[in-house]
Design a protein around this motif. Structure first.
Motif, PDB file in Angstrom:
ATOM      1  N   VAL A 181       0.837  -1.217   0.000  1.00  0.00           N
ATOM      2  CA  VAL A 181       0.000   0.000   0.000  1.00  0.00           C
ATOM      3  C   VAL A 181       0.863   1.254   0.000  1.00  0.00           C
ATOM      4  N   ASP A 182       1.930   1.210   0.823  1.00  0.00           N
ATOM      5  CA  ASP A 182       2.812   2.384   0.865  1.00  0.00           C
ATOM      6  C   ASP A 182       3.435   2.652  -0.495  1.00  0.00           C
ATOM      7  N   LYS A 183       3.896   1.570  -1.161  1.00  0.00           N
ATOM      8  CA  LYS A 183       4.489   1.764  -2.481  1.00  0.00           C
ATOM      9  C   LYS A 183       3.474   2.310  -3.482  1.00  0.00           C
ATOM     10  N   THR A 184       2.257   1.822  -3.388  1.00  0.00           N
ATOM     11  CA  THR A 184       1.218   2.285  -4.328  1.00  0.00           C
ATOM     12  C   THR A 184       0.933   3.775  -4.139  1.00  0.00           C
ATOM     13  N   THR A 202       3.799   1.370  -7.757  1.00  0.00           N
ATOM     14  CA  THR A 202       2.998   0.140  -7.725  1.00  0.00           C
ATOM     15  C   THR A 202       3.760  -0.993  -8.417  1.00  0.00           C
ATOM     16  N   PRO A 203       3.852  -2.155  -7.765  1.00  0.00           N
ATOM     17  CA  PRO A 203       4.559  -3.289  -8.392  1.00  0.00           C
ATOM     18  C   PRO A 203       3.860  -3.711  -9.678  1.00  0.00           C
ATOM     19  N   PRO A 204       4.625  -4.104 -10.659  1.00  0.00           N
ATOM     20  CA  PRO A 204       3.987  -4.487 -11.931  1.00  0.00           C
ATOM     21  C   PRO A 204       3.137  -5.737 -11.814  1.00  0.00           C
ATOM     22  N   ALA A 205       3.458  -6.614 -10.840  1.00  0.00           N
ATOM     23  CA  ALA A 205       2.675  -7.853 -10.726  1.00  0.00           C
ATOM     24  C   ALA A 205       2.389  -8.121  -9.262  1.00  0.00           C
ATOM     25  N   MET A 206       1.198  -8.624  -9.027  1.00  0.00           N
ATOM     26  CA  MET A 206       0.809  -8.989  -7.660  1.00  0.00           C
ATOM     27  C   MET A 206      -0.315 -10.016  -7.768  1.00  0.00           C
ATOM     28  N   SER A 207      -0.576 -10.639  -6.645  1.00  0.00           N
ATOM     29  CA  SER A 207      -1.617 -11.667  -6.667  1.00  0.00           C
ATOM     30  C   SER A 207      -2.988 -11.031  -6.777  1.00  0.00           C
ATOM     31  N   THR A 208      -3.939 -11.811  -7.221  1.00  0.00           N
ATOM     32  CA  THR A 208      -5.294 -11.297  -7.397  1.00  0.00           C
ATOM     33  C   THR A 208      -5.882 -10.814  -6.081  1.00  0.00           C
ATOM     34  N   ASP A 209      -5.558 -11.569  -4.996  1.00  0.00           N
ATOM     35  CA  ASP A 209      -6.085 -11.156  -3.695  1.00  0.00           C
ATOM     36  C   ASP A 209      -5.483  -9.827  -3.271  1.00  0.00           C
ATOM     37  N   ASP A 210      -4.155  -9.713  -3.482  1.00  0.00           N
ATOM     38  CA  ASP A 210      -3.514  -8.434  -3.101  1.00  0.00           C
ATOM     39  C   ASP A 210      -4.063  -7.264  -3.917  1.00  0.00           C
ATOM     40  N   LEU A 242      -5.793  -4.081  -2.427  1.00  0.00           N
ATOM     41  CA  LEU A 242      -5.177  -2.782  -2.703  1.00  0.00           C
ATOM     42  C   LEU A 242      -6.202  -1.783  -3.265  1.00  0.00           C
ATOM     43  N   GLU A 243      -7.075  -2.271  -4.138  1.00  0.00           N
ATOM     44  CA  GLU A 243      -8.118  -1.387  -4.687  1.00  0.00           C
ATOM     45  C   GLU A 243      -9.070  -0.923  -3.592  1.00  0.00           C
ATOM     46  N   VAL A 244      -9.399  -1.885  -2.695  1.00  0.00           N
ATOM     47  CA  VAL A 244     -10.276  -1.502  -1.580  1.00  0.00           C
ATOM     48  C   VAL A 244      -9.613  -0.436  -0.716  1.00  0.00           C
ATOM     49  N   ALA A 245      -8.303  -0.642  -0.462  1.00  0.00           N
ATOM     50  CA  ALA A 245      -7.582   0.332   0.362  1.00  0.00           C
ATOM     51  C   ALA A 245      -7.533   1.695  -0.325  1.00  0.00           C
ATOM     52  N   THR A 246      -7.338   1.693  -1.637  1.00  0.00           N
ATOM     53  CA  THR A 246      -7.287   2.969  -2.377  1.00  0.00           C
ATOM     54  C   THR A 246      -8.631   3.697  -2.321  1.00  0.00           C
ATOM     55  N   VAL A 247      -9.703   2.931  -2.501  1.00  0.00           N
ATOM     56  CA  VAL A 247     -11.042   3.538  -2.452  1.00  0.00           C
ATOM     57  C   VAL A 247     -11.325   4.114  -1.072  1.00  0.00           C
ATOM     58  N   ILE A 248     -10.947   3.314  -0.030  1.00  0.00           N
ATOM     59  CA  ILE A 248     -11.181   3.807   1.335  1.00  0.00           C
ATOM     60  C   ILE A 248     -10.411   5.106   1.565  1.00  0.00           C
ATOM     61  N   ARG A 249      -9.168   5.159   1.065  1.00  0.00           N
ATOM     62  CA  ARG A 249      -8.350   6.361   1.277  1.00  0.00           C
ATOM     63  C   ARG A 249      -8.936   7.563   0.510  1.00  0.00           C
ATOM     64  N   ALA A 250      -9.364   7.261  -0.743  1.00  0.00           N
ATOM     65  CA  ALA A 250      -9.936   8.373  -1.520  1.00  0.00           C
ATOM     66  C   ALA A 250     -11.230   8.889  -0.891  1.00  0.00           C
ATOM     67  N   ALA A 251     -12.016   7.943  -0.372  1.00  0.00           N
ATOM     68  CA  ALA A 251     -13.287   8.359   0.246  1.00  0.00           C
ATOM     69  C   ALA A 251     -13.059   9.181   1.494  1.00  0.00           C
ATOM     70  N   SER A 252     -11.927   8.950   2.154  1.00  0.00           N
ATOM     71  CA  SER A 252     -11.659   9.733   3.364  1.00  0.00           C
ATOM     72  C   SER A 252     -11.202  11.149   3.034  1.00  0.00           C
ATOM     73  N   GLY A 253     -10.983  11.463   1.736  1.00  0.00           N
ATOM     74  CA  GLY A 253     -10.640  12.834   1.346  1.00  0.00           C
ATOM     75  C   GLY A 253      -9.179  13.136   1.439  1.00  0.00           C
ATOM     76  N   LYS A 254      -8.399  12.193   1.670  1.00  0.00           N
ATOM     77  CA  LYS A 254      -6.978  12.475   1.818  1.00  0.00           C
ATOM     78  C   LYS A 254      -6.200  12.295   0.529  1.00  0.00           C
ATOM     79  N   ALA A 255      -6.894  11.823  -0.522  1.00  0.00           N
ATOM     80  CA  ALA A 255      -6.201  11.626  -1.791  1.00  0.00           C
ATOM     81  C   ALA A 255      -6.277  12.915  -2.614  1.00  0.00           C
ATOM     82  N   GLU A 256      -5.197  13.446  -3.053  1.00  0.00           N
ATOM     83  CA  GLU A 256      -5.149  14.692  -3.836  1.00  0.00           C
ATOM     84  C   GLU A 256      -4.399  14.454  -5.123  1.00  0.00           C
ATOM     85  N   LEU A 257      -4.935  15.077  -6.183  1.00  0.00           N
ATOM     86  CA  LEU A 257      -4.255  15.006  -7.471  1.00  0.00           C
ATOM     87  C   LEU A 257      -3.240  16.131  -7.559  1.00  0.00           C
TER      88      LEU A 257
END
Lengths: 190, 195
Positions: B35-38, B43-51, B55-70
């Motif tokens: 998550v930190d690398k992402t 972001t690693p070029p390859a990862m397991s489907t579960d990861d 990771l997508e869930v973690a990204t969505v949660i972070r974006a929803a919390s308003g802390k993600a900035e472009l």
């Protein structure tokens, strides 16, 4: 927004300048003052002339009946008529009335009153006219009447008689002089 | 060798108060690093489907919390695209050289104002030029009033008064009145009035 305000201001100034120029052109036309109402024959003048005419007719009727006092009173009314300011006819009509009035007064033996009427008319006249000349003629007659009243057998009054006759001649000469000048002027105008 | 910890989706659910197993701790640390690398853009070029799913869930949660900035440039580009579509302009992607809508709209206004002002000024100059030089004032002469309609001395009408006619003022006033009445009537009739 400020650009549009600037554009509106420029257009407004241009149109204002155009309208100002148009106004100047209108002012360029000079209008000559038309004759003053007092210069033309108006109702006031005709009314005054009409009254003067009637007073003269009235006086003539009185005279025909031998009522000289009433005739004098009627002629005096003419002197108090109100004419339009500056109307030349006013002076002519009044001077003619004064001449008639003086003759009537002389006939009533009111010689000094007659002289006053005549001299006032001459003094108040603004120009020389045939009517002023007529006043001088009447003035000469009054001087003659004065001389006639004096006793030529009285040495003390002889000099006065001479003076009155001289004054009468001067008055007639003055009348003739005015008539001559006016006639010459009228001939030249024609 | 496969353990229960290898299949976290199909394995038995541990008790709520149960301590984490070493395997779970190792997996959590590995996912945290991922998550930190992402978030750092590595972001690693390859990862397991579960990861990837986590990771997508973690990204969505972070974006929803308003802390993600472009980044600022990217954010401005996206806003400009959205506004351009809103005002009817051609949509599309914008590059780094996107011109702000307000600035682009104002660019032609000064030219329009200057052009219109110039046209008005030229029209005014042409108008003044075509009108030509001011002409001399025209004089509106009124019709001269006939002499016999004017108030005037009665000398020409009466003439010299002889000594015998001194007392004939009545006749003279009749003459004057009749003459002035003619002029008065003529003037009134000329003005279209009843005398």
């Amino acid at each position: 927004m400020k650009y549009w305000a600037l554009l509106i201001a420029v257009i407004g100034l241009t149109l204002s300048a155009g309208c100002f120029s148009c106004g100047n052109d209108k002012d360029a036309e000079v209008r000559v003052k038309p004759p003053e109402p007092s210069d033309v024959i108006g109702e006031d003048l005709m009314l005054a002339l009409s009254k003067a005419k009637n007073f003269h007719h009235k006086a003539r009727v009185y005279m025909s009946d031998g009522k000289v006092v009433e005739a004098i009173a009627s002629v005096r009314e003419i002197l108090s008529l109100k004419f339009p300011a500056g109307a030349p006819e006013a002076e002519d009509v009044r001077n003619d009335a004064r001449a008639l009035l003086a003759k009537l007064l002389v006939g009533q033996n009111q010689i000094e009153e007659a002289m006053t009427v005549v001299t006032e008319g001459i003094a108040q006249s603004q120009r020389e006219s045939f009517f002023v000349a007529n006043l001088y003629t009447v003035k000469g007659e009054i001087h003659e009447a004065r001389a006639a009243q004096l006793d030529d057998k009285d040495p003390a009054q002889k000099a006065k008689i001479v003076d009155e006759k001289r004054a009468a001649i001067e008055a007639y000469d003055k009348s003739n002089a005015i008539n001559t000048v006016l006639q010459q002027k009228l001939m030249e105008d024609r | 060798m496969a353990t229960d910890d290898d299949d976290i989706l199909t394995g038995p659910v541990p008790a709520p108060d149960a301590d984490a197993t070493p395997s779970e701790r190792a997996r959590a640390k590995t996912f945290a690093d991922l998550v930190d690398k992402t978030l750092a853009g590595r972001t690693p070029p390859a990862m397991s489907t579960d990861d990837r799913a986590l990771l997508e869930v973690a990204t969505v949660i972070r974006a929803a919390s308003g802390k993600a900035e472009l980044p600022a440039a990217k954010r401005r580009s996206l806003v400009e695209d959205a506004l351009r579509q809103a005002v009817g302009g051609a949509g599309g992607t914008s590059s780094g050289g996107v011109v702000p809508i307000e600035r682009a709209r104002r660019r032609w206004v000064p030219w329009a104002v200057a052009g219109t002002s110039t046209l008005v000024a030229v029209a005014a100059v042409l108008l003044l030029w075509l009108r030509g030089a001011p002409t001399a004032p025209t004089v509106a002469m009124p019709e001269p009033t006939p002499v016999h309609q004017l108030s005037r001395p009665a000398d020409p009408l009466i003439g010299p008064i002889s000594r015998e006619q001194v007392g004939d003022a009545s006749t003279r006033i009749d003459t004057i009145y009749a003459d002035r009445l003619d002029g008065y009537r003529e003037r009134r009739l000329a003005r279209g009035r009843k005398p």
